[in-house]
Scaffold this active site. Structure first.
Site, mmCIF file in Angstrom:
data_model
loop_
_atom_site.group_PDB
_atom_site.id
_atom_site.type_symbol
_atom_site.label_atom_id
_atom_site.label_comp_id
_atom_site.label_asym_id
_atom_site.label_seq_id
_atom_site.Cartn_x
_atom_site.Cartn_y
_atom_site.Cartn_z
ATOM 1 N N PRO A 76 0.892 -0.892 0.003
ATOM 2 C CA PRO A 76 0.523 -0.063 0.125
ATOM 3 C C PRO A 76 0.996 1.054 -0.137
ATOM 4 O O PRO A 76 2.462 1.620 0.437
ATOM 5 C CB PRO A 76 -0.675 0.072 1.170
ATOM 6 C CG PRO A 76 -0.157 -0.911 1.826
ATOM 7 C CD PRO A 76 0.904 -1.998 1.225
ATOM 8 N N ASP A 77 0.820 2.156 -0.323
ATOM 9 C CA ASP A 77 1.244 3.686 -0.554
ATOM 10 C C ASP A 77 1.007 4.208 0.889
ATOM 11 O O ASP A 77 0.442 5.520 0.890
ATOM 12 C CB ASP A 77 0.471 4.425 -1.230
ATOM 13 C CG ASP A 77 0.731 5.941 -1.393
ATOM 14 O OD1 ASP A 77 1.956 5.909 -1.763
ATOM 15 O OD2 ASP A 77 0.374 6.697 -2.170
#
Ligand code: SPV
Ligand code: MG
Length: 322
Positions: free
Chosen positions: A71-72
């Protein structure tokens, strides 16, 4: 030469120089050395010499994280991201602007800047969210801004600690993403400019684009009286109906196409996977995919032949034997 490496000290000042010379630049996300080569060679329609080209690369945290299957959320780490950027320099002559997320602790942010400067990156963008940030495009996310004074101080320290004067430190305000209103967004942008930010990036998910247009108008009123040049950038992912030219006319200097090559590759790979499974052979998708010859043009296989043809001296130098 187009699509070929340049030395760090030549590449680093390129973004600022291009801004001063051209005033308006188009940056596009490149997530791999191959993508960087494709961007470097890309040209729009028009007469040769007149055709539009990209002016630089956006090194996206969303793209870097997604490619790693993460995930960012700033989980990838600065050394890993710097390593990726360093690999990009192999295939492109273009300047690079790196998405530095929140920058983490100020001392880590300064370390990251030093890594980027040494690689020859032209600048970075740091955003005013709480670490670890969440991606701005997540609809249901609860987005938290960090303290404005602390963030301004982070910019002040980073500007003082960077090694090369031409390395640009852009401040990105996420105020509109956190739904804190236009007055707060403008207040923060002014504070970051006063702290020494070279430019302001505004992020918004308003699909009409009106939010960023109001923001830039408000910001221009303030910066008109400002002594040193301040640059503005937008990321029109959520309002793709606007051309870069329209964003320039509104007052932006850089338009960033932040994730389009990554998304293009996803769509292409999914389509080819479907075709291979449905036809049980590659014949049907051959015309939709790059030929092997095209691949060899983008990444020439000949380089090693040149090295092989260099004759080595008969006697190799002796080191450290005296
Ligand atoms: C990125 O490309 O990582 C960005 C832009 O920060 S966005 O994902 O639109 O927030
Ligand atoms: Mg990002």
């Amino acid at each position: 030469m187009i699509g070929y490496p340049v030395l760090p000290e030549i590449r680093r000042p390129m973004l600022l120089e291009s801004l001063k010379r051209k005033r308006t630049l188009r940056l596009v996300e490149a997530h791999s050395p191959l993508a960087a080569r494709i961007v470097s060679l890309a040209k729009g329609a028009g007469d040769p010499g007149e055709a539009l080209r990209f002016d630089g690369l956006w090194i996206s945290s969303l793209a870097d994280s997604s490619l790693a299957g993460l995930p960012d959320t700033e989980i990838l780490g600065y050394p890993k991201r710097a390593q990726g950027v360093s690999e990009l320099t192999r295939t492109t002559h273009l300047p690079m602007l790196v998405d530095a997320d929140t920058g983490g602790e100020t001392s880590s942010f300064v370390d990251f800047i030093h890594m980027l400067e040494q690689i020859g990156v032209s600048g970075c963008v740091v955003e005013d969210k709480v670490f670890p940030k969440k991606n701005s495009l997540i609809k249901e996310a609860d987005q938290q801004l960090c303290d404005c004074d602390q963030f301004s101080e982070k910019i002040r320290i980073a500007q003082a600690e960077k090694i090369s004067p031409e390395f640009m430190i852009w401040a990105r305000t996420e105020t509109l993403i956190a739904k804190q209103g236009m007055d707060e967004a403008l207040f923060r942008a002014e504070s970051y400019i006063r702290a020494g930010a070279d430019g302001i990036v505004i992020q918004s998910v308003d699909p009409s684009g009106q939010e960023v247009l109001s923001f830039i108008q408000g910001l221009q009123n303030f910066t008109r009286s400002w002594k040193h040049p301040v640059w503005f950038a937008c990321i029109p992912t959520a309002y793709p109906q606007f051309t870069a030219q329209q964003m320039f006319a509104a007052g932006f200097h850089i338009t960033i196409f932040a994730n389009h090559l990554l998304r293009a590759s996803i769509a292409a790979m999914e389509s080819v996977c479907r075709s291979l499974l449905n036809a049980d052979r590659s014949w049907e998708c051959e015309s939709d995919i790059a030929s092997i010859q095209r691949l060899f043009t983008l990444v020439p296989q000949k380089r090693t032949w040149r090295t092989e043809s260099v004759s080595l001296p008969n006697t190799m130098p002796q080191f450290g034997l005296n």
